[in-house]
Every structure is written in structure tokens, then in C-alpha cells.
Scaffold this motif. Structure first.
Motif, PDB file in Angstrom:
ATOM      1  N   GLU A  51       0.848  -1.190   0.000  1.00 50.29           N
ATOM      2  CA  GLU A  51       0.000   0.000   0.000  1.00 50.29           C
ATOM      3  C   GLU A  51       0.888   1.246   0.000  1.00 50.29           C
ATOM      4  N   THR A  53       0.154   4.357  -0.710  1.00 42.50           N
ATOM      5  CA  THR A  53      -0.532   5.638  -0.526  1.00 42.50           C
ATOM      6  C   THR A  53       0.035   6.461   0.626  1.00 42.50           C
ATOM      7  N   ARG A  54       0.178   5.861   1.787  1.00 41.04           N
ATOM      8  CA  ARG A  54       0.646   6.608   2.961  1.00 41.04           C
ATOM      9  C   ARG A  54       2.032   7.202   2.714  1.00 41.04           C
ATOM     10  N   TYR A  55       2.920   6.419   2.116  1.00 43.69           N
ATOM     11  CA  TYR A  55       4.265   6.933   1.806  1.00 43.69           C
ATOM     12  C   TYR A  55       4.173   8.058   0.781  1.00 43.69           C
ATOM     13  N   CYS A  56       3.438   7.833  -0.294  1.00 44.26           N
ATOM     14  CA  CYS A  56       3.379   8.796  -1.397  1.00 44.26           C
ATOM     15  C   CYS A  56       2.727  10.111  -0.997  1.00 44.26           C
ATOM     16  N   GLU A  57       1.832  10.079  -0.027  1.00 46.13           N
ATOM     17  CA  GLU A  57       1.211  11.316   0.453  1.00 46.13           C
ATOM     18  C   GLU A  57       2.232  12.256   1.080  1.00 46.13           C
ATOM     19  N   THR A  58       3.363  11.715   1.512  1.00 52.48           N
ATOM     20  CA  THR A  58       4.353  12.533   2.212  1.00 52.48           C
ATOM     21  C   THR A  58       5.471  13.046   1.309  1.00 52.48           C
ATOM     22  N   THR A  62       4.208  12.910  -6.819  1.00 50.19           N
ATOM     23  CA  THR A  62       3.382  11.708  -6.901  1.00 50.19           C
ATOM     24  C   THR A  62       2.886  11.497  -8.320  1.00 50.19           C
ATOM     25  N   ASN A  65      -3.488  10.601  -8.441  1.00 48.87           N
ATOM     26  CA  ASN A  65      -4.363  10.232  -7.347  1.00 48.87           C
ATOM     27  C   ASN A  65      -5.591   9.547  -7.930  1.00 48.87           C
ATOM     28  N   SER A  68      -8.204   8.756  -4.125  1.00 48.35           N
ATOM     29  CA  SER A  68      -7.408   8.948  -2.914  1.00 48.35           C
ATOM     30  C   SER A  68      -6.419   7.818  -2.625  1.00 48.35           C
ATOM     31  N   GLU A  69      -6.124   6.988  -3.604  1.00 46.62           N
ATOM     32  CA  GLU A  69      -5.075   5.970  -3.457  1.00 46.62           C
ATOM     33  C   GLU A  69      -3.998   6.225  -4.495  1.00 46.62           C
TER      34      GLU A  69
END
Length: 115
Positions: A51, A53-58, A62, A65, A68-69
Motif C-alpha cells: 500500500e 498511498t501513505r508513503y506517497c502522500e508525504t 506523486t 491520485n 485517494s489511493e
């Protein structure tokens, strides 16, 4: 040849092999603005996450989107001339979506950008 160089060459070979077939129609709008490749020699490291997403949000840069994933993202370190691609692992050569992500992020590693 060191192992990182071999890995980078393997990634380029995978991206080229993926380009042998007709590209699928993108699931998102075509990018209107694009800057061309500007880097010729970059060390690339690919990290597979179940997953991303959490890493890429930071991170900056990117891919896109999708509801939201994030499918993947890349970060480039100028001081190290190194680029990290973080994404889900393709299931095989026919996994068009994740092969597209790999190629897209590789273009960012080489300095290409879009709108």
C-alpha cells in the motif's frame, strides 16, 4: 558491474519490454504540459509496498491520485543522483497498470515532468 547498476539496467529492460505492446488507454486525462527527459545517468531504486498511498502522500512528485489511493511515486535526490520509485509490485509482464506506473515514475526519475 555492481548490483545497483544491474538492478537499474534490469528496470530499464522491463520498461522497454513493456513498451513492445500497444499502450493501453490511460484511465486518467492525458497530461497537457510535459517537460522532456533531462538526466542521462541516474541510479534508480524500486521499492515495492503493498500500500504505497501513505508513503506517497508525504513526498513530492506523486504519479496520480486515483480515488485517494496513490499507485506510485518517485523522489529524486540531486546530491546523490539517485531516484527512488515506490509502488505496488506488478503481478507479471501483463499487469499493464503497474507496468505503466513503473514507466511513468522512471520518466520522472529521468527528469520529465507534467502539469
Amino acid at each position: 558491474m555492481n548490483s545497483r547498476t544491474k538492478q537499474a539496467l534490469a528496470l530499464v529492460a522491463i520498461a522497454l519490454l513493456a513498451a513492445c505492446e500497444k499502450a493501453p488507454t490511460p484511465e486518467v486525462a492525458t497530461y497537457k504540459e510535459y517537460t522532456d527527459i533531462e538526466r542521462k545517468n541516474v541510479t534508480v531504486q524500486v521499492v515495492f509496498l503493498d500500500e504505497p498511498t501513505r508513503y506517497c502522500e508525504t513526498v513530492v512528485g506523486t504519479l496520480r491520485n486515483e480515488k485517494s489511493e496513490y499507485l506510485g511515486c518517485s523522489t529524486y535526490s540531486k546530491s546523490k543522483n539517485k531516484c527512488d520509485i515506490v509502488m505496488r509490485k506488478p503481478t507479471n509482464f501483463n499487469d499493464e497498470l503497474h507496468m505503466e506506473v513503473l514507466g511513468h515514475e522512471l520518466m520522472h526519475c529521468l527528469g520529465a515532468n507534467h502539469e
